[in-house]
Design an enzyme around this catalytic site. Structure first.
Site, PDB file in Angstrom:
ATOM      1  N   ASP A  31     -38.012 -18.097   9.753  1.00 37.65           N
ATOM      2  CA  ASP A  31     -37.062 -18.300  10.776  1.00 37.65           C
ATOM      3  C   ASP A  31     -37.419 -19.737  11.821  1.00 37.65           C
ATOM      4  OD1 ASP A  31     -34.874 -16.449  12.631  1.00 37.65           O
ATOM      5  OD2 ASP A  31     -35.788 -18.075  13.786  1.00 37.65           O
ATOM      6  N   ILE A  32     -36.649 -20.388  12.241  1.00 40.69           N
ATOM      7  CA  ILE A  32     -36.976 -21.876  13.086  1.00 40.69           C
ATOM      8  C   ILE A  32     -37.427 -21.494  14.199  1.00 40.69           C
ATOM      9  CG2 ILE A  32     -34.896 -22.387  13.815  1.00 40.69           C
ATOM     10  CD1 ILE A  32     -35.057 -25.283  12.520  1.00 40.69           C
ATOM     11  N   GLN A  95     -25.474 -11.159  16.424  1.00 41.59           N
ATOM     12  CA  GLN A  95     -25.340 -12.100  15.303  1.00 41.59           C
ATOM     13  C   GLN A  95     -24.822 -13.557  15.727  1.00 41.59           C
ATOM     14  OE1 GLN A  95     -22.840 -10.776  11.823  1.00 41.59           O
ATOM     15  NE2 GLN A  95     -23.761 -12.376  10.663  1.00 41.59           N
ATOM     16  N   HIS A 101     -27.994 -11.894   6.865  1.00 41.29           N
ATOM     17  CA  HIS A 101     -29.579 -12.021   7.013  1.00 41.29           C
ATOM     18  C   HIS A 101     -30.321 -11.033   7.631  1.00 41.29           C
ATOM     19  CE1 HIS A 101     -27.794 -13.992  10.722  1.00 41.29           C
ATOM     20  NE2 HIS A 101     -29.098 -13.474  11.227  1.00 41.29           N
ATOM     21  N   HIS A 103     -33.709  -9.848   9.501  1.00 40.82           N
ATOM     22  CA  HIS A 103     -35.060 -10.496  10.110  1.00 40.82           C
ATOM     23  C   HIS A 103     -36.154  -9.618   9.617  1.00 40.82           C
ATOM     24  CE1 HIS A 103     -32.944 -12.969  13.291  1.00 40.82           C
ATOM     25  NE2 HIS A 103     -31.929 -12.245  13.147  1.00 40.82           N
TER      26      HIS A 103
HETATM   27  P1  5GP Z   1     -29.105 -13.655  14.340  1.00 40.41           P
HETATM   28  O1  5GP Z   1     -28.942 -13.999  15.778  1.00 40.41           O
HETATM   29  O2  5GP Z   1     -27.818 -14.300  13.590  1.00 40.41           O
HETATM   30  O3  5GP Z   1     -29.402 -12.376  13.690  1.00 40.41           O
HETATM   31  O4  5GP Z   1     -29.906 -14.813  13.792  1.00 40.41           O
HETATM   32  C1  5GP Z   1     -30.050 -15.987  13.542  1.00 40.41           C
HETATM   33  C2  5GP Z   1     -31.416 -16.450  13.381  1.00 40.41           C
HETATM   34  O5  5GP Z   1     -31.258 -17.905  12.422  1.00 40.41           O
HETATM   35  C3  5GP Z   1     -32.349 -16.909  14.593  1.00 40.41           C
HETATM   36  O6  5GP Z   1     -33.407 -16.242  14.550  1.00 40.41           O
HETATM   37  C4  5GP Z   1     -32.488 -18.295  14.411  1.00 40.41           C
HETATM   38  O7  5GP Z   1     -33.667 -18.884  15.053  1.00 40.41           O
HETATM   39  C5  5GP Z   1     -32.143 -18.593  12.890  1.00 40.41           C
HETATM   40  N1  5GP Z   1     -31.979 -19.992  12.567  1.00 40.41           N
HETATM   41  C6  5GP Z   1     -30.892 -20.844  13.172  1.00 40.41           C
HETATM   42  N2  5GP Z   1     -30.629 -21.872  12.676  1.00 40.41           N
HETATM   43  C7  5GP Z   1     -31.605 -21.998  11.745  1.00 40.41           C
HETATM   44  C8  5GP Z   1     -31.988 -22.886  10.677  1.00 40.41           C
HETATM   45  O8  5GP Z   1     -31.249 -23.940  10.663  1.00 40.41           O
HETATM   46  N3  5GP Z   1     -33.111 -22.832  10.085  1.00 40.41           N
HETATM   47  C9  5GP Z   1     -33.712 -21.656  10.100  1.00 40.41           C
HETATM   48  N4  5GP Z   1     -34.905 -21.669   9.261  1.00 40.41           N
HETATM   49  N5  5GP Z   1     -33.472 -20.546  10.932  1.00 40.41           N
HETATM   50  C10 5GP Z   1     -32.491 -20.900  11.627  1.00 40.41           C
END
Ligand code: 5GP
Ligand code: ZN
Length: 147
Positions: A31-32, A95, A101, A103
């Site tokens: 995760d970035i 999300q 995805h 985590h």
């Molecule tokens: P969500 O909030 O949708 O559960 O999590 C999305 C996750 O994707 C976040 O933790 C965010 O840091 C990660 N993320 C968003 N854009 C990118 C990217 O371009 N590359 C990577 N490796 N992670 C990303």
């Protein structure tokens, strides 16, 4: 595949990612914006916004990858006494990226990570209400033949 989805672009190797594991159905990468160092995302290679949009059998490989990665995290030297796994399935669940995805967040004592609970959480619900909820969900399962 979705042309403007960032995780599809990572799957297609059109965007860079620090890959941890890959198989025919899943890709796992860092995760970035890690919640803790070692924060991994496991994504399905097929584009689906929500878990239930994956085809039957499409969810299993995500958890199988997670099983291996959980073990690897503990052996990695990254600070990891435990692993929190979280799948935000919809915007109201947190999300932000509309591509399934999971985590995987390495955890250690007092790391500050946590989930807030709803007001009133802790009440043991009566059997009648529990049965009523279970019946509604069973109806939803039979409506789709469980698939
Ligand atoms: P969500 O909030 O949708 O559960 O999590 C999305 C996750 O994707 C976040 O933790 C965010 O840091 C990660 N993320 C968003 N854009 C990118 C990217 O371009 N590359 C990577 N490796 N992670 C990303
Ligand atoms: Zn996608």
């Amino acid at each position: 595949m979705s042309s403007d989805c960032i995780f599809c672009k990572i799957v297609r190797k059109e965007l860079p990612a620090s890959v941890v594991r890959e198989d025919t159905a899943t890709l796992a990468f860092m995760d970035i914006r890690p919640m803790n160092p070692g924060h991994v995302l496991v994504v399905s290679k097929a584009h689906a916004a929500y878990l239930e949009e994956l085809p039957p059998g499409g969810a299993g490989p995500i958890f199988e990858a997670a099983r291996e990665i959980a073990r690897a995290l503990r052996r990695s030297g990254i600070r990891c006494q435990a692993v929190s796994m979280y799948l935000a399935n919809g915007r109201e669940a947190g999300q932000e990226v509309s591509h399934v995805h999971l985590h995987m967040i390495p955890r250690f004592a007092d790391d500050g990570f946590g989930l807030r609970v709803t007001p009133g959480y802790g009440r043991v619900e009566g059997r009648e209400e529990l049965d009523a909820s279970a019946a509604k969900i069973r109806a939803g399962l039979s409506a789709s033949g469980g698939r």
